[in-house]
Design a protein around this motif. Structure first.
Motif, PDB file in Angstrom:
ATOM      1  N   VAL A  51       0.830  -1.209   0.000  1.00 26.67           N
ATOM      2  CA  VAL A  51       0.000   0.000   0.000  1.00 26.67           C
ATOM      3  C   VAL A  51       0.863   1.258   0.000  1.00 26.67           C
ATOM      4  N   GLN A  52       1.869   1.285   0.894  1.00 24.42           N
ATOM      5  CA  GLN A  52       2.648   2.499   1.086  1.00 24.42           C
ATOM      6  C   GLN A  52       3.902   2.558   0.227  1.00 24.42           C
ATOM      7  N   ARG A  53       4.248   1.452  -0.437  1.00 23.48           N
ATOM      8  CA  ARG A  53       5.441   1.383  -1.297  1.00 23.48           C
ATOM      9  C   ARG A  53       6.704   1.809  -0.521  1.00 23.48           C
ATOM     10  N   ARG A  54       6.820   1.337   0.702  1.00 27.19           N
ATOM     11  CA  ARG A  54       7.943   1.741   1.549  1.00 27.19           C
ATOM     12  C   ARG A  54       9.115   0.780   1.409  1.00 27.19           C
ATOM     13  N   ARG A  55      10.201   1.144   2.034  1.00 27.06           N
ATOM     14  CA  ARG A  55      11.370   0.277   2.153  1.00 27.06           C
ATOM     15  C   ARG A  55      11.428  -0.228   3.585  1.00 27.06           C
ATOM     16  N   ALA A  56      11.635  -1.551   3.718  1.00 23.61           N
ATOM     17  CA  ALA A  56      11.511  -2.166   5.042  1.00 23.61           C
ATOM     18  C   ALA A  56      12.620  -3.169   5.282  1.00 23.61           C
ATOM     19  N   LEU A  57      13.053  -3.266   6.521  1.00 26.75           N
ATOM     20  CA  LEU A  57      14.003  -4.285   6.973  1.00 26.75           C
ATOM     21  C   LEU A  57      13.314  -5.104   8.053  1.00 26.75           C
ATOM     22  N   PHE A  71       6.334 -13.307  -0.591  1.00 22.02           N
ATOM     23  CA  PHE A  71       5.514 -13.988  -1.596  1.00 22.02           C
ATOM     24  C   PHE A  71       4.091 -13.430  -1.627  1.00 22.02           C
ATOM     25  N   ILE A  72       3.538 -13.164  -0.463  1.00 18.21           N
ATOM     26  CA  ILE A  72       2.193 -12.574  -0.417  1.00 18.21           C
ATOM     27  C   ILE A  72       2.215 -11.173  -1.025  1.00 18.21           C
ATOM     28  N   SER A  73       3.233 -10.398  -0.675  1.00 16.08           N
ATOM     29  CA  SER A  73       3.344  -9.052  -1.245  1.00 16.08           C
ATOM     30  C   SER A  73       3.494  -9.115  -2.757  1.00 16.08           C
ATOM     31  N   ALA A  74       4.289 -10.061  -3.246  1.00  9.57           N
ATOM     32  CA  ALA A  74       4.486 -10.199  -4.693  1.00  9.57           C
ATOM     33  C   ALA A  74       3.170 -10.483  -5.396  1.00  9.57           C
ATOM     34  N   LYS A  75       2.387 -11.401  -4.828  1.00 12.94           N
ATOM     35  CA  LYS A  75       1.115 -11.760  -5.457  1.00 12.94           C
ATOM     36  C   LYS A  75       0.128 -10.588  -5.432  1.00 12.94           C
ATOM     37  N   LEU A  76       0.051  -9.887  -4.311  1.00 13.44           N
ATOM     38  CA  LEU A  76      -0.857  -8.751  -4.207  1.00 13.44           C
ATOM     39  C   LEU A  76      -0.450  -7.628  -5.159  1.00 13.44           C
ATOM     40  N   LEU A  77       0.831  -7.391  -5.296  1.00 12.32           N
ATOM     41  CA  LEU A  77       1.300  -6.353  -6.220  1.00 12.32           C
ATOM     42  C   LEU A  77       1.009  -6.726  -7.663  1.00 12.32           C
ATOM     43  N   ARG A  78       1.137  -8.018  -8.003  1.00  8.94           N
ATOM     44  CA  ARG A  78       0.821  -8.459  -9.365  1.00  8.94           C
ATOM     45  C   ARG A  78      -0.671  -8.281  -9.660  1.00  8.94           C
ATOM     46  N   ARG A  79      -1.511  -8.578  -8.666  1.00  6.20           N
ATOM     47  CA  ARG A  79      -2.948  -8.383  -8.850  1.00  6.20           C
ATOM     48  C   ARG A  79      -3.276  -6.906  -9.089  1.00  6.20           C
ATOM     49  N   ALA A 189      19.694   1.817  -5.664  1.00  3.31           N
ATOM     50  CA  ALA A 189      19.803   3.242  -5.991  1.00  3.31           C
ATOM     51  C   ALA A 189      19.143   3.580  -7.318  1.00  3.31           C
ATOM     52  N   ASP A 190      19.087   2.600  -8.245  1.00  4.15           N
ATOM     53  CA  ASP A 190      18.516   2.849  -9.568  1.00  4.15           C
ATOM     54  C   ASP A 190      17.005   2.640  -9.620  1.00  4.15           C
ATOM     55  N   LEU A 191      16.410   2.214  -8.529  1.00  8.72           N
ATOM     56  CA  LEU A 191      14.971   1.953  -8.529  1.00  8.72           C
ATOM     57  C   LEU A 191      14.169   3.249  -8.490  1.00  8.72           C
ATOM     58  N   GLY A 192      12.981   3.178  -9.058  1.00  5.71           N
ATOM     59  CA  GLY A 192      12.075   4.306  -8.951  1.00  5.71           C
ATOM     60  C   GLY A 192      11.609   4.496  -7.519  1.00  5.71           C
ATOM     61  N   ALA A 193      11.159   5.711  -7.207  1.00  2.00           N
ATOM     62  CA  ALA A 193      10.782   6.028  -5.834  1.00  2.00           C
ATOM     63  C   ALA A 193       9.591   5.219  -5.345  1.00  2.00           C
ATOM     64  N   ASP A 194       8.742   4.725  -6.278  1.00  2.44           N
ATOM     65  CA  ASP A 194       7.539   3.989  -5.853  1.00  2.44           C
ATOM     66  C   ASP A 194       7.726   2.483  -5.889  1.00  2.44           C
ATOM     67  N   ILE A 195       8.961   2.006  -6.078  1.00  2.90           N
ATOM     68  CA  ILE A 195       9.233   0.567  -6.037  1.00  2.90           C
ATOM     69  C   ILE A 195       9.664   0.191  -4.625  1.00  2.90           C
ATOM     70  N   PRO A 196       8.857  -0.585  -3.915  1.00  2.00           N
ATOM     71  CA  PRO A 196       9.207  -0.937  -2.535  1.00  2.00           C
ATOM     72  C   PRO A 196      10.392  -1.901  -2.487  1.00  2.00           C
ATOM     73  N   VAL A 197      11.102  -1.876  -1.370  1.00  2.00           N
ATOM     74  CA  VAL A 197      12.263  -2.746  -1.146  1.00  2.00           C
ATOM     75  C   VAL A 197      12.100  -3.415   0.213  1.00  2.00           C
ATOM     76  N   LEU A 198      12.319  -4.722   0.249  1.00  2.00           N
ATOM     77  CA  LEU A 198      12.267  -5.473   1.500  1.00  2.00           C
ATOM     78  C   LEU A 198      13.598  -6.187   1.709  1.00  2.00           C
ATOM     79  N   ALA A 199      14.213  -5.972   2.871  1.00  2.00           N
ATOM     80  CA  ALA A 199      15.417  -6.709   3.256  1.00  2.00           C
ATOM     81  C   ALA A 199      15.065  -7.597   4.446  1.00  2.00           C
ATOM     82  N   THR A 200      15.503  -8.857   4.418  1.00  2.00           N
ATOM     83  CA  THR A 200      15.164  -9.787   5.500  1.00  2.00           C
ATOM     84  C   THR A 200      16.399 -10.535   5.972  1.00  2.00           C
TER      85      THR A 200
END
Length: 712
Positions: A51-57, A71-79, A189-200
């Protein structure tokens, strides 16, 4: 503006959020079963990404469900019409488990790694046509010229989500820093501002959390766009213990006695490749179903061994750290370490494989006095001194690429260390990887001596902490959680399960007969050569009719010594590097001793030399001498077909394709017994495997491989 509800969320947005959570819960049940429910932090992370397109760790213990979040986020974003999710994942075992998990939730996932080279073109096409929901790539792919220049820019522009799994590898301060992970900084660094990033990750202390969060934050800082979610790292199923046995042989004998008493199946970790292979050999001889799993194990064989452990077909894999992050066997019953890792954080990461879905799992550390020497050796092969690095830069040309193999003789580094240095220099902009090798860019480069000194001090502190873990009389789980700065740890807390909390100690004394048998086995000349059991994937793509399990192939073989050995290594390296010639007498004597102690099911009746382009006379004369001494039928040489090109491919699939149908095979239906197949060196095991299959098809009842040397 509409009035807010008690939750502080506008009603229409709250309704949308509730619907999205319902969808997420449904996907989770498809992934994990009908009783599964999202943890609150899982939902917080999913909402932040989707929803928020944030970056998260997300820093949570093994088994918490980090993969469900992406995986859930990937599926929801594809929908929602977003692009595919890109997951940077460090190990093949992790990728295979993740693809299988994704399929359960209807996610179309593909992976690009060194184990599926034959499938890359088709996967690239799927990415281009948008039919893939999730693409898993190894960090090494980020530095591949074709992938970096052709595939990666398209993914960065169109990605729905970017996931960095095992994100502690990004950080210099992480226990498993990898140069290839540094390129992720460029990707993010090359990603658009609205592309979320998740680090785990499951293993990050405060310093690593701060470093990783800053690297994935917009503008390289921790700000409002970086959400950090950390949970407690306690694992209630783990029962930790330390058993002190000074003698290495007695430690192995103790394990041989205790292995059948440990619950279910598990992992035994060793610090070196040689130790893993030797311990596996000893335990097999004692009747245990075990196998060695190391960084030298072929990708196809790794997959076979992982599946054998998942199906409980083996009691244990005797592994190096190559089997670690991401291997998912929820009912893994035990983890034993023969030798201590150099960091409590690395130790916690490895023991976290156990007890994810069991009430109890045994975790036993058997440290040895030689551990510190091994730690010191690994530390010595970290980033080299400045003069050596400058020599690498001086040897490179800005216009004519040099391969790693061509560069190696020009510098004071072995192949693996040279690759590591080149990767670091590539990320720093001083060199560039292209088709055909490496180019110097001419860009100025600074040797950060202060940074390397800080890392060396941190490494020394971690080693001391590992010694403190062994010596503590306090709670062992609390000690490990403290090393990871666990935010859920409270003053005075204990686990109530470890040997110190319960006062229960394992008897450290193995039986005298077991020790004697183990010592005799270890002292036996030569080393085991385990047969390959699975063909590489994708062989039909190369026009070769091979797949699945290897049927009539090679029997377990023997090797005189490893090129890396302190004993035979130097002698064998000198022999193989010298001009080709007859085998020396001392080598024949040593080989006869190995054959005399070989516990084969049936003695060979004939000997056959493999046609060796580099050591033809050495191999041929060795086979002839062994035939003479052993009174075996000398079958001569298994010659290559004259029209067959030399095999130079490094990956398994292309190597097998190059070896397939490459020999003039004699009719062996009248040979009357096993054939001893001789070669100067066994590098990958595929030459012996393919040749043995050809000899079996020609009538040989069994084929026993024998080589002078193996690399490790």
């Amino acid at each position: 503006m509409s009035p807010s509800s008690d939750t502080g969320v506008e009603p229409d947005r709250a309704t949308g959020s509730a619907q999205l959570r319902d969808e997420a819960e449904e996907l989770l049940r498809e992934l994990a079963g009908p009783a599964a429910r999202l943890r609150e932090d899982q939902w917080v992370a999913i909402e932040a990404l989707v929803v928020q397109r944030r970056r998260a760790l997300v820093v949570q213990r093994t088994g918490w469900g980090k993969s469900a979040v992406y995986f859930i986020s990937a599926k929801l974003l594809r929908r929602a019409g977003r692009g595919p999710t890109v997951i940077v994942s460090p190990l093949l075992a992790l990728m295979r488990n993740q693809v299988a998990a994704a399929e359960r939730a209807g996610v179309v996932a593909a992976t690009i790694n060194s184990g599926n080279v034959t499938e890359w073109d088709a996967i690239h096409e799927q990415v281009a046509t948008g039919t893939v929901d999730v693409l898993l790539v190894s960090p090494e792919r980020l530095n591949n010229p074709d992938f970096r220049d052709q595939v990666l820019p398209r993914l960065a522009a169109d990605a729905g989500l970017v996931v960095i799994d095992e994100a502690h590898c990004v950080s210099d301060w992480g226990h498993d820093f990898r140069p290839d992970y540094r390129r992720i900084r460029t990707l993010v660094a090359d990603l658009g501002a609205d592309i979320p990033v998740l680090a785990t990750t499951a293993t990050a202390n405060d310093r690593v959390v701060t470093d990783v969060a800053a690297q994935i934050g917009t503008g390289g800082r921790i700000d409002a766009d970086t959400l950090v979610l950390r949970g407690t790292l306690d694992r209630e199923s783990l029962h930790l213990a330390v058993v002190r046995i000074e003698d290495a042989v007695e430690r192995t004998a103790w394990l041989g006695e205790q292995l059948h008493r440990l619950p279910g199946s598990g992992i035994v970790y060793a610090l070196t490749v040689a130790a893993a292979q030797d311990v596996a050999s000893v335990l097999r001889a004692a009747g245990h179903e075990v196998a060695a799993y190391t960084g030298q194990t072929d990708p196809t064989e790794r997959e076979h061994l992982e599946q054998a452990l998942l199906r409980n077909e083996v009691k244990a894999l005797i592994a190096t750290s190559a089997l670690g992050m991401g291997f998912d066997k929820p009912d893994l019953g035990f983890v034993v370490h023969l030798g201590a890792p150099s960091s409590p954080i690395a130790y916690y990461q490895q023991v976290g494989r156990a007890g994810r879905a069991t009430e109890r799992a045994e975790v036993i550390l058997l440290p040895g006095p030689e551990d510190a020497r091994i730690w010191s050796w690994f530390a010595s092969v970290a980033f080299p001194r400045e003069s050596v690095v400058r020599a690498v830069l001086d040897a490179l040309d800005p216009e004519r690429p040099l391969s790693t193999a061509a560069l190696e003789p020009r510098v004071e580094l072995n192949r693996s260390r040279l690759e590591m240095v080149l990767k670091v220099l590539d990320v720093d902009g001083a060199v560039r990887r292209v088709r055909g090798g490496w180019l110097g860019t001419g860009q100025p480069w600074h040797y950060d001596a202060e940074r390397y000194a800080r890392l060396d001090r941190a490494r020394s502190a971690e080693q001391q902490a590992m010694l403190d873990y062994q010596a503590t009389d306090g709670c062992r789980m609390v000690f490990l959680r403290g090393q990871l700065d666990d935010p859920g740890l409270t003053l005075g807390e204990t686990c109530g399960r470890c040997d110190n909390c319960t006062g229960t100690r394992l008897d450290p004394t193995p039986g005298a007969e077991t020790v004697a048998a183990t010592r005799a086995r270890i002292a036996r000349p030569g080393i085991d050569l385990a047969p390959r059991k699975q063909w590489p994937t994708g062989m039909k793509t190369l026009g070769i009719p091979l797949s699945g399990k290897i049927g009539a192939g090679a029997e377990p073989g023997r090797v005189l010594g490893r090129l890396s050995d302190l004993g035979w290594g130097r002698r064998l390296r000198a022999l193989l590097d010298a001009p080709d010639g007859p085998v020396p007498d001392d080598i024949v004597t040593a080989c006869v001793a190995v054959l005399r102690e070989w516990d084969w099911a049936e003695r060979p009746v004939a000997v056959l030399a493999l046609d060796d382009d580099r050591n033809r006379e050495l191999t041929r004369s060795l086979a002839a001498r062994l035939a003479e001494v052993g009174r075996l039928r000398d079958l001569g040489v298994l010659h290559k077909r004259p029209d067959h090109p030399p095999v130079s491919a490094a990956n398994s699939a292309h190597r097998v394709a190059g070896l397939y149908d490459s020999w003039d095979v004699p009719d062996l239906h009248d040979v009357g017994g096993p054939v001893l197949l001789v070669n100067a060196q066994s590098e990958s095991g595929w030459t012996f495997t393919v040749a043995a299959c050809a000899l079996r098809a020609a009538g040989a009842p069994a084929v026993l491989p024998f080589a002078l040397a193996t690399p490790t």
